[in-house]
Each structure stands twice: as C-alpha cells, then as structure tokens.
Design a protein around this motif. Structure first.
Motif, PDB file in Angstrom:
ATOM      1  N   UNK A 165      -6.511 -12.338  -4.545  1.00  0.00           N
ATOM      2  CA  UNK A 165      -5.164 -11.896  -4.442  1.00  0.00           C
ATOM      3  C   UNK A 165      -4.995 -10.470  -3.793  1.00  0.00           C
ATOM      4  N   UNK A 182      -7.023   5.223  -7.008  1.00  0.00           N
ATOM      5  CA  UNK A 182      -7.284   3.787  -6.716  1.00  0.00           C
ATOM      6  C   UNK A 182      -6.129   3.124  -5.975  1.00  0.00           C
ATOM      7  N   UNK A 183      -6.605   2.748  -4.543  1.00  0.00           N
ATOM      8  CA  UNK A 183      -5.850   2.427  -3.725  1.00  0.00           C
ATOM      9  C   UNK A 183      -5.643   0.678  -3.561  1.00  0.00           C
ATOM     10  N   UNK A 184      -4.694  -0.019  -3.259  1.00  0.00           N
ATOM     11  CA  UNK A 184      -4.595  -1.265  -3.117  1.00  0.00           C
ATOM     12  C   UNK A 184      -4.071  -1.726  -1.947  1.00  0.00           C
ATOM     13  N   UNK A 185      -4.735  -2.852  -1.407  1.00  0.00           N
ATOM     14  CA  UNK A 185      -4.185  -3.530   0.014  1.00  0.00           C
ATOM     15  C   UNK A 185      -3.663  -4.879  -0.454  1.00  0.00           C
ATOM     16  N   UNK A 186      -2.815  -5.212  -0.032  1.00  0.00           N
ATOM     17  CA  UNK A 186      -2.176  -6.640  -0.660  1.00  0.00           C
ATOM     18  C   UNK A 186      -2.677  -7.880   0.318  1.00  0.00           C
ATOM     19  N   UNK A 290      -6.998  -5.022   9.788  1.00  0.00           N
ATOM     20  CA  UNK A 290      -5.616  -4.533  10.526  1.00  0.00           C
ATOM     21  C   UNK A 290      -4.583  -5.111  10.012  1.00  0.00           C
ATOM     22  N   UNK A 296       2.012  -6.450   8.278  1.00  0.00           N
ATOM     23  CA  UNK A 296       2.169  -5.686   6.849  1.00  0.00           C
ATOM     24  C   UNK A 296       2.046  -4.064   6.974  1.00  0.00           C
ATOM     25  N   UNK A 297       2.682  -3.540   6.578  1.00  0.00           N
ATOM     26  CA  UNK A 297       2.700  -1.810   7.129  1.00  0.00           C
ATOM     27  C   UNK A 297       1.734  -1.271   5.950  1.00  0.00           C
ATOM     28  N   UNK A 298       0.682  -1.630   5.882  1.00  0.00           N
ATOM     29  CA  UNK A 298      -0.250  -0.956   5.057  1.00  0.00           C
ATOM     30  C   UNK A 298      -1.516  -0.653   6.025  1.00  0.00           C
ATOM     31  N   UNK A 299      -2.377   0.400   5.772  1.00  0.00           N
ATOM     32  CA  UNK A 299      -3.435   0.714   6.361  1.00  0.00           C
ATOM     33  C   UNK A 299      -4.501  -0.328   6.158  1.00  0.00           C
ATOM     34  N   UNK A 303      -9.188   2.821   6.277  1.00  0.00           N
ATOM     35  CA  UNK A 303      -8.346   3.756   6.453  1.00  0.00           C
ATOM     36  C   UNK A 303      -8.046   4.006   4.931  1.00  0.00           C
ATOM     37  N   UNK A 304      -8.054   2.937   4.226  1.00  0.00           N
ATOM     38  CA  UNK A 304      -7.748   3.182   2.669  1.00  0.00           C
ATOM     39  C   UNK A 304      -8.629   3.618   1.849  1.00  0.00           C
TER      40      UNK A 304
ATOM     41  N   UNK B 124       0.083   2.521  -6.218  1.00  0.00           N
ATOM     42  CA  UNK B 124      -1.112   2.457  -5.712  1.00  0.00           C
ATOM     43  C   UNK B 124      -1.387   1.759  -4.587  1.00  0.00           C
ATOM     44  N   UNK B 127      -1.450   3.508   2.030  1.00  0.00           N
ATOM     45  CA  UNK B 127      -0.485   4.209   2.936  1.00  0.00           C
ATOM     46  C   UNK B 127      -0.351   3.383   4.037  1.00  0.00           C
ATOM     47  N   UNK B 129      -0.205   2.227   7.843  1.00  0.00           N
ATOM     48  CA  UNK B 129      -1.336   2.871   9.037  1.00  0.00           C
ATOM     49  C   UNK B 129      -1.122   3.678   9.711  1.00  0.00           C
TER      50      UNK B 129
END
Lengths: 449, 174
Positions: A165, A182-186, A290, A296-299, A303-304, B124, B127, B129
């Motif tokens: 997920x 804690x960081x999440x990448x979708x 990437x 998707x505007x997440x790092x 980077x996370x 959470x 951030x 990129x």
C-alpha cells in the motif's frame, strides 16, 4: 485464568497475510502460511475464492479483487472477516481461539476508530484469550535483521517498510517507535502494478483487468537501475536487441499455464503472445525513488530517509544512518539495495557510515521477528487479556499498547541511553570525530543477512 | 495621392492561432485524477448484477442499507465449522454491514483536529521533492524534451508526437 497454550501470529498485510502458530509449550513452530488477503472472483472459473482458496483457481485471467485494505488501512471488515474465518478454520490453521493468544499487526498511524474495531473483532467475535496489536516495524528489533556476529543488537535503528500500500520510514530507539519522525510515501506495490498495467495497455496489449498477471510480470521482470539515464539511453539506441529488453510469454491457460520470461533460444509457439519489456523494466520501480515521474508531489525514498533522520536528535543521527533495515515486498527488486546506497551516500554527511541490512526473506521478516518477540520475556507484559478489555474497553488498550497519540517521543529515554551507550555499543557508533583518521574498512558496506 | 490600399490581408500565423493557455489548475486536476486511478483495485466496474459480491466499492450507494443483508459475504462460507454459529455482537455486526471508505474514517477519527505537535496519518506524509520533476515521454518512455501544445503531455520526438496526437491527445483537457 488459563494461560494460552499457543499464540497465533498474524502479520495482516495489504496484499498477503503471513500467519502461523507458536506453540509455547511444545517449542516447535509451524511453517508460515502466506495467504492472499483478498476475495477474488474469477470470471473464467465463475467462482469466488476467499483468501486461501485461491489455490483452487485454475484461470487467472481477469480476476476481480475485493481487498479489505484501502490505501493501507482495514476498511472492509466483511471481506476481512470472511478471510479470517477461513484462515482460522480447519482448512488452514485450525485455531481454537478461546484457548489462544493472538499477535496481529496493524498499519502505521492506524486510526483510533479502526483500532476499536480490531479490538471488537478479536475479543467479541473470535474471543481470543489475549492479544497484542502492533506495527510490523515494532517487531523487527526482536528479530534477526540486524544481528551481526559478535555485536550487540543496535539500540537505534531505521526501518524502511515498503509494502503493497505504501512505504514508511520508521526510526526506533530502544524498541520505541519515534512517531514524530515516521514518514510515509504513498507509493506501494499496488501503485507500481497499476502503473505497469497502464503503460502496457497503452503500448502493447490491453491488460487493465489482468492484475494477477501484471503483478507477476512486475515481480519477474522489473529491477531498479542505479544509472537511470544510462539505461534509458541503452534502451533507446538498441531497442529489442539491448541486454535490458526481455520478453515475457503471456499465459493463456489452454496450452501454457504459467507466464514466464522467455529464455534465449526458446521457440515460441504460434499462439503465444509476448510482452516486450524494455524501459518499463526499470522505470516502474523508479517511482519509489522519484515519484514525481508520475506527478506525485512527494520526495523519493532517499530524501524521505534523510528528512526523517533530520528530525531525530543530532547526536544519535549517526547511529541511524548505520542501522538501516529493509523489509517489505518492494525491497526485493534486484538493484534496490545498491541504488538506495548510492543515493543515501550523497545525502548523508561524509563522516557518517551507512549500513543497509537486508533480510533473507523481506516478506516474512516481520513475521519471523514476531515469533522471536512472542518467545521473549517482553511479550508477557505487552498483551491485553479479554477480561481487561471487557472491563475497561478500547481506550485502556490503546494506552497499554503505546500508540502514536501519546505525543512526542520520550526525550527522557534518549538522555538515559546516551550515558550508557558510550561505554558499550562503541562498534556501532559511527560518528567520526575527525576526518583525518585513516579508515581501513570501506566506508560504505552492506550486510546481507 | 491614391488612397492607401488596405494592407494585404494575411492569415494570422499558425503559431499565434493555437496559443491556448493551458490552465495549470486543469493540469493538477488531471494528475490528481490519474493518481486516484492508480489506487483503484479493479479497473472496470464489475459486470454481473446477480452476484452481490460484485457491488462496486461505494459507500454512498443509497440502497446499501436496504440491501445490506445480501452484501455480507462473510456469512457465505462455513469452512467446515460444525458447531452452530452464534450471533455476533452488535459492534461486530455494524462493522461488517456498513462499510465506510478511508476518507470517511479519517474524518470520523478527528485526527485533523489534533494539535500540530501530535504526529498523525495526515502529518506523516513525505515532504515534497527538492528536485524538479523530469519529464518522460508519455508514448515510449524516453526523455521527454517537448510538451504537447494542447494537453501538455511530454513526448520525445516527432514520431512519438504524432502517435500522441493520433491516440490520446486530450484536445479539450477536462
């Protein structure tokens, strides 16, 4: 009150359930069972398969999935109940819940209203004697992922859990998850499979309904490239003759049943349909690093990790860089580890050592660590019994399990640890006081467990 | 002096004709829609109406409460369980019958009202990129150097540009 004679360990994942029984009195564990966490309807077989019944399915084309998990959280309890009923029945595990204890995993940042329903199901529906609910990463420190000959287990570690997920980066100090970092990448396996479906459907055959087959294509052909643009150029210049291009023979369930990558020299039958995988092989997993390739505007993952570590106390950051563990299905892509190492090396300060620990089997790593946890002395203090639930309710359970709502990480815990760590865990502490020290070992290394 | 002849009529240059400004808001909406599609479990809504399992995932279906009886699949299997099934408790039955989507559950949980020092599912997220996005050709996957004038999708060369125009250029981007 009778103590449980066995514990059922249930790693409840978005795509697969990893389940098994720990028999505390016998000391022998059963083999882990991998069950797809879905209710699947096959149009070809005209039948519906719940969880483990998927083994009876003959025709894997155009399968309709009904997943209990949506975006990583358990929302469809009807489907989940059906799957769990099958799992606990005599067809799979044969669990007698009223004599057993349960250990079940939940997603990170699980919503409190969903946590209540977990409690209700465990105690009111199945009537387990006691249970413990935690996140997969919380189990890893008890397991073998970071175990190295001759060194103590690290007190600070950073777990990268990349599953179906989403992907999480979870820092742990002294077996406590540092929730604020804690960081999440979708981006998860589901998104990668769907993206691959779209790309194939546009460029070659329409496979928008073939989730099962495209998932298998992804798992057999895709890899993470360390040099994205160089690989892209190779594909461009040489097209089908490049070393990167692979052909995947699609199954048609009449003549050949399994889809597989074509071996060089393999003769194609005239009825075989072939998928050519060129730059799709590495552009799909590239989304983990990437995600802005699809908007998707997440790092990306590296980077996370850097962002997560920067939220932790400065003097401990070196320890986190040196103890990064990978779990979850997406980490199995060939090349994942090398790519992550090369990206992290440029993000971490030069004097820190980076070590990434891989597991023998990333999919069952959380499950195997849970087995160790159940056998350890800690388990006895962590579980909640049915009597306690019926008396005090879900709120008390949340407090006991140590949830993310309790606010910031224990700053006091960090102080205590600092004073003791300088004496013992020196080998793992990797912040170098001066750069002029000559290093004999290579500065980046990876340990394969 | 003869009157000035009307300046010779020229058709406006092609470059100026097709100068539609593509609203960046439209672009973000399209990307968002695409990302939501990538999160779907099944591409096409199911076909057969007889099978109650095939109900598409919609908690806003107004008839869902009415037909809730039929939609419970967990009652359909007994898995060799010989003893008679006792009735489930109220909480469990409610959870099984009324399926809510994640968005509704997040709203209900009230985590958006928590103070900013408390980490939660909403805080959470990774951030954004630090690097600018790199464009990949939407047709073949190579580096996308040029963007379509009408719908802003990247392509790498004239061949791919032509394929894009013929197949999936969204002339009027929704």
């Amino acid at each position: 009150m009778a103590a449980a004679s066995q514990t059922v360990v249930l790693d409840n994942g978005g795509s697969t359930i990893k389940a098994g029984i720990v028999r505390t009195d016998l000391g022998v564990d059963d083999e882990v069972r991998l069950i797809p966490n879905a209710v699947v309807r096959s149009k070809g077989d005209k039948a519906t398969f719940v969880g483990h019944e998927i083994g009876r399915c003959k025709d894997y084309t155009t399968l309709h999935y009904r997943l209990p998990f949506e975006k990583g959280y358990l929302v469809d309890w009807d489907a989940q109940k059906a799957i769990w009923d099958g799992l606990f029945s005599s067809e799979v595990l044969s669990v007698n819940a009223s004599e057993s204890s349960l250990l079940i995993t939940e997603p990170y940042f699980n919503l409190p209203n969903i946590q209540d329903i977990y409690d209700q199901f465990v105690f009111e529906e199945y009537e387990f004697l006691s249970y413990h609910r935690c996140t997969p990463a919380a189990m890893i420190p008890y397991g073998q992922l970071f175990a190295v000959e001759g060194l103590q287990l690290p007190e600070c570690s950073l777990i990268v859990d990349s599953g179906f997920s989403f992907t999480h980066v979870v820092p742990i100090i002294n077996n406590q998850i540092q929730w604020h970092a804690v960081k999440r990448l979708d981006v998860g396996g589901k998104l990668l499979t769907n993206q691959l479906k779209e790309v194939i459907s546009y460029r070659q055959w329409n496979m928008m309904d073939e989730t099962y087959i495209v998932n298998h294509v992804k798992e057999s052909c895709c890899y993470v490239s360390t040099n994205f643009f160089a690989d892209l150029e190779t594909c461009r210049l040489k097209a089908k003759k490049s070393e990167i291009a692979q052909e995947y023979i699609l199954p048609n369930y009449v003549t050949n049943t399994g889809g597989a990558v074509r071996e060089p020299g393999h003769e194609l039958a005239p009825t075989d349909q072939v998928l050519v995988m060129e730059n799709e092989r590495f552009t799909i997993p590239e989304l983990l690093f990437r995600p802005d390739d699809i908007g998707l505007e997440q790092s990306g993952l590296s980077s996370m990790i850097a962002a997560s570590i920067s939220l932790l106390p400065e003097d401990l950051q070196g320890m986190f860089w040196a103890n990064i563990g990978l779990i979850g299905g997406n980490t199995i892509f060939p090349g994942f580890h090398e790519r992550l190492m090369s990206e992290l090396r440029s993000l971490a300060p030069v004097e820190y050592d980076i070590q990434i620990y891989r597991s023998k089997d990333a999919i069952t790593e959380a499950y195997r660590s849970s087995l160790e946890f159940v056998r350890s002395a800690d388990f006895a203090t962590h579980f909640v019994t049915r009597a306690e639930y019926l008396e005090s309710g879900s709120h008390a359970i949340r407090r006991k399990f140590g949830h993310w709502q309790s606010g910031n990480s224990n700053k006091s815990g960090e102080r205590v640890m600092k004073s003791s760590s300088s004496a013992d865990v020196v080998p793992q502490l990797s912040k170098k006081p001066s750069r002029s020290r000559i290093r004999t070992a290579p500065s980046t290394s990876s340990r394969r467990r | 002096m003869p009157p000035h002849k009307k300046a010779r009529e020229q058709a406006t240059r092609q470059v100026n004709v097709a100068k539609q400004v593509l609203d960046p808001e439209v672009l973000t909406k399209r990307t968002k829609r695409h990302l939501e599609e990538l999160e779907r479990t099944n591409y096409s809504a199911s076909v057969t109406l007889n099978d109650p399992d095939s109900e598409p995932e919609s908690s806003t279906n107004p008839k869902s409460k009415f037909r809730a009886r039929q939609m419970v699949i967990s009652d359909k299997r007994t898995f060799g369980n010989s003893k008679p099934k006792k009735k489930s408790s109220m909480n469990v039955r409610t959870a099984v019958l009324y399926r809510k989507g994640l968005a509704a559950l997040v709203d209900e949980s009230g985590i958006s009202t928590l103070p900013s020092t408390v980490p939660s599912y909403l805080t959470a997220t990774a951030p954004p990129s630090p690097y600018p996005a790199r464009l990949l050709c939407s047709v073949c996957g190579y580096k996308g150097a040029y963007k379509c004038k009408k719908c802003a999708m990247p392509y790498c060369d004239m061949n791919c540009g032509q394929v894009h125009d013929e197949t999936r250029c969204e002339r009027r981007v929704i």
